[in-house]
Design a protein around this motif. Structure first.
Motif, PDB file in Angstrom:
ATOM      1  N   MET A   7       0.834  -1.198   0.000  1.00 48.11           N
ATOM      2  CA  MET A   7       0.000   0.000   0.000  1.00 48.11           C
ATOM      3  C   MET A   7       0.876   1.260   0.000  1.00 48.11           C
ATOM      4  O   MET A   7       1.657   1.491   0.913  1.00 48.11           O
ATOM      5  CB  MET A   7      -0.885   0.002   1.263  1.00 48.11           C
ATOM      6  N   PHE A   8       0.750   2.039  -1.029  1.00 46.74           N
ATOM      7  CA  PHE A   8       1.577   3.235  -1.166  1.00 46.74           C
ATOM      8  C   PHE A   8       0.894   4.475  -0.601  1.00 46.74           C
ATOM      9  O   PHE A   8      -0.271   4.731  -0.866  1.00 46.74           O
ATOM     10  CB  PHE A   8       1.934   3.462  -2.633  1.00 46.74           C
ATOM     11  N   VAL A   9       1.665   5.215   0.164  1.00 49.39           N
ATOM     12  CA  VAL A   9       1.151   6.433   0.805  1.00 49.39           C
ATOM     13  C   VAL A   9       1.934   7.633   0.303  1.00 49.39           C
ATOM     14  O   VAL A   9       3.155   7.558   0.125  1.00 49.39           O
ATOM     15  CB  VAL A   9       1.313   6.347   2.340  1.00 49.39           C
ATOM     16  N   GLU A  10       1.241   8.731   0.053  1.00 49.78           N
ATOM     17  CA  GLU A  10       1.935  10.003  -0.138  1.00 49.78           C
ATOM     18  C   GLU A  10       1.506  10.967   0.956  1.00 49.78           C
ATOM     19  O   GLU A  10       0.344  10.982   1.367  1.00 49.78           O
ATOM     20  CB  GLU A  10       1.628  10.596  -1.521  1.00 49.78           C
ATOM     21  N   ILE A  11       2.476  11.754   1.420  1.00 50.12           N
ATOM     22  CA  ILE A  11       2.185  12.746   2.449  1.00 50.12           C
ATOM     23  C   ILE A  11       2.280  14.132   1.819  1.00 50.12           C
ATOM     24  O   ILE A  11       3.204  14.405   1.058  1.00 50.12           O
ATOM     25  CB  ILE A  11       3.197  12.623   3.616  1.00 50.12           C
ATOM     26  N   ILE A  12       1.306  14.971   2.115  1.00 46.15           N
ATOM     27  CA  ILE A  12       1.356  16.355   1.631  1.00 46.15           C
ATOM     28  C   ILE A  12       1.293  17.272   2.847  1.00 46.15           C
ATOM     29  O   ILE A  12       0.350  17.195   3.637  1.00 46.15           O
ATOM     30  CB  ILE A  12       0.175  16.660   0.686  1.00 46.15           C
ATOM     31  N   THR A  13       2.321  18.082   3.047  1.00 45.34           N
ATOM     32  CA  THR A  13       2.295  19.028   4.160  1.00 45.34           C
ATOM     33  C   THR A  13       2.103  20.426   3.584  1.00 45.34           C
ATOM     34  O   THR A  13       2.741  20.798   2.609  1.00 45.34           O
ATOM     35  CB  THR A  13       3.580  18.958   4.998  1.00 45.34           C
ATOM     36  N   ILE A  14       1.186  21.164   4.201  1.00 48.42           N
ATOM     37  CA  ILE A  14       0.774  22.443   3.628  1.00 48.42           C
ATOM     38  C   ILE A  14       1.113  23.614   4.535  1.00 48.42           C
ATOM     39  O   ILE A  14       0.876  23.562   5.742  1.00 48.42           O
ATOM     40  CB  ILE A  14      -0.747  22.422   3.365  1.00 48.42           C
ATOM     41  N   GLY A  15       1.677  24.650   3.967  1.00 49.98           N
ATOM     42  CA  GLY A  15       1.915  25.852   4.754  1.00 49.98           C
ATOM     43  C   GLY A  15       3.111  26.649   4.265  1.00 49.98           C
ATOM     44  O   GLY A  15       4.207  26.109   4.130  1.00 49.98           O
ATOM     45  N   ASP A  16       2.879  27.946   4.017  1.00 52.73           N
ATOM     46  CA  ASP A  16       3.963  28.839   3.611  1.00 52.73           C
ATOM     47  C   ASP A  16       5.151  28.739   4.562  1.00 52.73           C
ATOM     48  O   ASP A  16       6.306  28.822   4.140  1.00 52.73           O
ATOM     49  CB  ASP A  16       3.474  30.299   3.619  1.00 52.73           C
ATOM     50  N   GLU A  17       4.860  28.551   5.865  1.00 58.75           N
ATOM     51  CA  GLU A  17       5.927  28.541   6.870  1.00 58.75           C
ATOM     52  C   GLU A  17       6.935  27.413   6.647  1.00 58.75           C
ATOM     53  O   GLU A  17       8.089  27.509   7.054  1.00 58.75           O
ATOM     54  CB  GLU A  17       5.329  28.480   8.283  1.00 58.75           C
ATOM     55  N   LEU A  18       6.493  26.332   5.979  1.00 58.86           N
ATOM     56  CA  LEU A  18       7.409  25.224   5.705  1.00 58.86           C
ATOM     57  C   LEU A  18       8.379  25.602   4.589  1.00 58.86           C
ATOM     58  O   LEU A  18       9.548  25.244   4.612  1.00 58.86           O
ATOM     59  CB  LEU A  18       6.627  23.978   5.280  1.00 58.86           C
ATOM     60  N   LEU A  19       7.881  26.339   3.596  1.00 56.73           N
ATOM     61  CA  LEU A  19       8.699  26.648   2.422  1.00 56.73           C
ATOM     62  C   LEU A  19       9.618  27.820   2.664  1.00 56.73           C
ATOM     63  O   LEU A  19      10.692  27.923   2.092  1.00 56.73           O
ATOM     64  CB  LEU A  19       7.785  26.873   1.223  1.00 56.73           C
ATOM     65  N   ILE A  20       9.180  28.720   3.526  1.00 59.01           N
ATOM     66  CA  ILE A  20      10.046  29.840   3.886  1.00 59.01           C
ATOM     67  C   ILE A  20      11.028  29.383   4.965  1.00 59.01           C
ATOM     68  O   ILE A  20      11.968  30.094   5.321  1.00 59.01           O
ATOM     69  CB  ILE A  20       9.194  31.041   4.348  1.00 59.01           C
ATOM     70  N   GLY A  21      10.827  28.190   5.488  1.00 66.59           N
ATOM     71  CA  GLY A  21      11.780  27.588   6.412  1.00 66.59           C
ATOM     72  C   GLY A  21      11.638  28.056   7.850  1.00 66.59           C
ATOM     73  O   GLY A  21      12.543  27.856   8.654  1.00 66.59           O
ATOM     74  N   GLN A  22      10.501  28.669   8.183  1.00 69.94           N
ATOM     75  CA  GLN A  22      10.357  29.125   9.558  1.00 69.94           C
ATOM     76  C   GLN A  22       9.970  27.967  10.482  1.00 69.94           C
ATOM     77  O   GLN A  22      10.134  28.032  11.682  1.00 69.94           O
ATOM     78  CB  GLN A  22       9.340  30.266   9.643  1.00 69.94           C
ATOM     79  N   VAL A  23       9.458  26.911   9.881  1.00 75.11           N
ATOM     80  CA  VAL A  23       9.104  25.720  10.642  1.00 75.11           C
ATOM     81  C   VAL A  23       9.704  24.509   9.930  1.00 75.11           C
ATOM     82  O   VAL A  23       9.602  24.387   8.721  1.00 75.11           O
ATOM     83  CB  VAL A  23       7.564  25.569  10.726  1.00 75.11           C
ATOM     84  N   VAL A  24      10.372  23.636  10.697  1.00 67.71           N
ATOM     85  CA  VAL A  24      10.894  22.400  10.121  1.00 67.71           C
ATOM     86  C   VAL A  24       9.771  21.370  10.121  1.00 67.71           C
ATOM     87  O   VAL A  24       9.087  21.198  11.127  1.00 67.71           O
ATOM     88  CB  VAL A  24      12.090  21.867  10.949  1.00 67.71           C
ATOM     89  N   ASP A  25       9.571  20.712   8.983  1.00 68.98           N
ATOM     90  CA  ASP A  25       8.541  19.686   8.889  1.00 68.98           C
ATOM     91  C   ASP A  25       9.021  18.406   9.574  1.00 68.98           C
ATOM     92  O   ASP A  25       9.702  17.583   8.980  1.00 68.98           O
ATOM     93  CB  ASP A  25       8.231  19.410   7.412  1.00 68.98           C
ATOM     94  N   THR A  26       8.650  18.274  10.841  1.00 76.93           N
ATOM     95  CA  THR A  26       9.007  17.041  11.555  1.00 76.93           C
ATOM     96  C   THR A  26       7.870  16.028  11.452  1.00 76.93           C
ATOM     97  O   THR A  26       8.044  14.861  11.773  1.00 76.93           O
ATOM     98  CB  THR A  26       9.296  17.310  13.049  1.00 76.93           C
ATOM     99  N   ASN A  27       6.701  16.507  11.002  1.00 80.84           N
ATOM    100  CA  ASN A  27       5.535  15.625  10.905  1.00 80.84           C
ATOM    101  C   ASN A  27       5.764  14.439   9.970  1.00 80.84           C
ATOM    102  O   ASN A  27       5.463  13.306  10.320  1.00 80.84           O
ATOM    103  CB  ASN A  27       4.317  16.409  10.398  1.00 80.84           C
ATOM    104  N   SER A  28       6.290  14.716   8.773  1.00 80.84           N
ATOM    105  CA  SER A  28       6.380  13.632   7.784  1.00 80.84           C
ATOM    106  C   SER A  28       7.271  12.506   8.261  1.00 80.84           C
ATOM    107  O   SER A  28       6.981  11.336   8.007  1.00 80.84           O
ATOM    108  CB  SER A  28       6.925  14.120   6.439  1.00 80.84           C
ATOM    109  N   ALA A  29       8.390  12.846   8.923  1.00 79.54           N
ATOM    110  CA  ALA A  29       9.290  11.792   9.395  1.00 79.54           C
ATOM    111  C   ALA A  29       8.567  10.921  10.421  1.00 79.54           C
ATOM    112  O   ALA A  29       8.611   9.684  10.357  1.00 79.54           O
ATOM    113  CB  ALA A  29      10.555  12.388   9.997  1.00 79.54           C
ATOM    114  N   TRP A  30       7.875  11.565  11.329  1.00 74.14           N
ATOM    115  CA  TRP A  30       7.139  10.808  12.347  1.00 74.14           C
ATOM    116  C   TRP A  30       6.094   9.913  11.686  1.00 74.14           C
ATOM    117  O   TRP A  30       5.947   8.730  12.007  1.00 74.14           O
ATOM    118  CB  TRP A  30       6.483  11.769  13.343  1.00 74.14           C
ATOM    119  N   MET A  31       5.362  10.506  10.730  1.00 75.36           N
ATOM    120  CA  MET A  31       4.321   9.741  10.038  1.00 75.36           C
ATOM    121  C   MET A  31       4.927   8.577   9.257  1.00 75.36           C
ATOM    122  O   MET A  31       4.396   7.456   9.277  1.00 75.36           O
ATOM    123  CB  MET A  31       3.545  10.659   9.087  1.00 75.36           C
TER     124      MET A  31
END
Lengths: 410, 410
Positions: free
Chosen positions: A1-25
């Motif tokens: 079963m293949f999963v894709e994760i999509i994380t949404i938010g300007d703050e991720l692309l401008i780098g103000q927040v590190v996306d730690t969600n995808s690794a955990w998921m």
């Protein structure tokens, strides 16, 4: 079963927040037998979200989205998904009750909070008891898309309690078995050479990955197939051969952080530990105490950033500081014995160094760090000499201190 | 100029490594006036990398890739890019010399190291003096693709010293101005209500984002246009209105971490600080010392995980511990005065709490944390009551301790 994760938010692309969600998921999905094939982070723009969702739904069986569900103007995920699935927002009494409960003790309810109770009509709405944004579960062409909040603790709660259990019930999966071996004293390429023969004889269904980090290489064996028990046996059999090839350099059979491995050793032997830290500034203690239950063996630390504290609390001799300097083998030895004495523990680690960017000298350039570990009167020391930048110098010193302690306890 | 980032590696999708590279890259690119519109993480599979590269090259002007350049079997980025750009690998003397230099003191050169000296023919090869994998800069249809190592310090070095300067020289860009305001005491939605009128009157060229984290909301104003000086003035003018609306709750005009803001205050006033930590386990000290130059004001800490250490090093009275328990306002008050005394500092913070998952009682459930800050004899205290999980409980306690200290110093 293949999963894709999509994380949404300007703050991720401008780098103000590190996306730690995808690794955990990724980690949790993997354990449950799902395979994440792609993670995409996009801005809060309707057309971009629509494009990413559409192409992910074509490739994967399951699409998991986080973020863009907050109460403010820039949060548009909900509206965009209504557009994609051709549905509309309706008021949910259940979600509204939850929002009222969550905000009860904090603020007066306002129209933006109420807007969070509007949910897509043609989806299963899953309550989020730890936050105000709810989870939406869509189905289309036998595929599943779930939209959940981006706040890590809300995402984690929803994934663990609702989404993964529901996905496991909904899909049939192949068995997956992971086993990680930690190897010290080998750079990645030297390790690959040493393991060539072994790697080539691995069965088809077992995959190997090298994961180097701060002086340790993690070797991950992943077995995929129909029979979980058989896979486990195969993976363990291949893994056991590593001990023959690498001997003592195989640290532990678990993918646990060092602080957990050392913690387990201390607990099993009923020993207590303390730390005396100069340049690591409390980081070793913070790592040790990040393990739940560490109060069973960790008594405390003295962070001795100034020489005064080294002298007064750790009883480092003024003479030693004068003669050898604060960053020296002699001083870390006195520090480690000093903290054992002051805090009355069985073992301890101590660190003193120059992590930079300033403070280096010709004699002791930035990156010079002395590390010690003691168990009773036995002391081991080690010296770091390469500068990897302040943050990484601290991380390596922390790892080296824990590695020395692990060696002592073995 | 639109940028897409592609990070490559099975370890990212299985979640064994958190992708911190993209956030760092996004931040630095943004400062330089480039806009990251998408981040994609893919596995080490040729067909998947090819697809992602091809679609990114269609959307963006610049594609930056990290990872998959290591010496082992699973690293296929270089070969895949040769395929995409229709070129082949050739031996690079420059890269080989660098590899020999890097590995000089560590291991004997092996065939895998030598393979790292093979580089794509039709590209500009950029040397990487801090690692063995080199950087490849491709151009096609007036677009740029750069492939660099995934090891964070190598990526950072290449980006700062080579890639961003070269991109800036290669492309013409619009000016971009960011300004971040930190707001305390407002949940996100309440803040949005308070700012509605102000938000609606913002000029077209200025965008607003809400970035909530651990009890603080960061408001980021981003201005884009041709005239940088004019943009700066506009952004500052809009920002200054926030003080009229929110008063003292606007914490600082910089997007600096709390430890940096507090550090600056201490330095300016020539004061010293120490910490006495129970449940935060050294985390506050680690945060304070993460700031370069913190030795000017930080003297040290006592991590008092056990009651013994609280009594012996911090001189908390046995009576107080018996009567109120270790997690109490009375005890953190004695802790904060105790550490000021022991370490002879002007100010201090102290924390004691139950971060979980175990150790809670009916009276003091998991999540109960007492925080104190003192400057001389003036003490402020605060209590946390909600359980957000061990890690986040510690983070919130750390922030609250620093916020209390900030209030005291103001």
């Amino acid at each position: 079963m293949f999963v894709e994760i999509i994380t949404i938010g300007d703050e991720l692309l401008i780098g103000q927040v590190v996306d730690t969600n995808s690794a955990w998921m990724g980690r949790e999905l993997n354990k449950a037998g799902f395979e994440v094939i792609r993670v995409t982070s996009v801005r809060d723009r309707e057309e971009e979200i629509l494009e990413v969702v559409d192409s992910a739904m074509k490739r994967a069986d399951i699409v998991l989205m986080t973020g863009g569900l907050g109460p403010t103007k820039d949060d548009i995920t909900k509206y965009t998904l209504c557009k994609y699935f051709g549905t509309e927002l309706v008021f949910s009494e259940m979600v509204f009750e939850n929002i009222k409960r969550i905000l009860a003790n904090r603020i007066t309810l306002n129209p933006l909070n109420q807007a969070q109770a509007m949910v897509p009509k043609d989806c299963t709405v899953i309550n989020n008891p730890v936050g105000t944004a709810s989870v939406s579960w869509f189905e289309k062409d036998n595929k599943v898309l779930v939209s959940m909040p981006g706040v890590p603790q809300e995402m984690k709660y929803s994934m663990s309690h609702e989404i993964i259990p529901r996905l496991s019930a909904r899909f049939e999966m192949k068995a997956i078995v992971h086993k990680t071996y930690m190897v010290k004293n080998y750079p990645e390429s030297a390790l690959a050479i040493a393991l060539t023969e072994w790697e080539n004889q691995l069965p088809e269904c077992i995959k190997l990955a090298y994961l180097p980090k701060s002086g340790i290489v993690r070797l991950r064996l992943t077995g995929r197939g129909d029979n979980e028990d058989q896979l486990k046996k195969m993976v363990l059999k291949e893994g056991s051969k590593l001990y023959e090839i690498l001997g003592e350099n195989v640290l532990d059979e678990n993918d646990a952080p060092l602080e957990e491995i050392v913690g387990r050793m201390l607990k099993e032997r009923g020993l207590t530990v303390s730390t005396a830290e100069s340049c690591t500034g409390g980081n070793i203690a913070a790592r040790i105490t990040s393990v739940p239950g560490s109060s069973a063996y960790f008594k405390g630390s003295v962070v001795a950033y100034s020489n005064e504290v080294k002298k007064e609390i750790l009883h480092v001799l003024d003479e030693t500081l004068q003669k050898y300097g604060a960053v020296s083998e002699e001083v870390v030895k006195e520090m480690v014995l000093g903290v054992i004495n002051s805090l009355k523990t069985d073992c301890a680690v101590a660190v003193s160094g120059i992590t930079g960017p300033d403070g280096g000298t010709l004699d002791k350039p930035v990156g010079t760090v002395w590390v010690a570990a003691a168990y009773g009167k036995t002391i081991l020391t080690a010296k770091q000499e390469v500068d990897f930048g302040r943050e990484l110098n601290v991380e390596r010193a922390t790892n080296n201190a824990l590695l020395l302690l692990q060696r002592l306890l073995k």
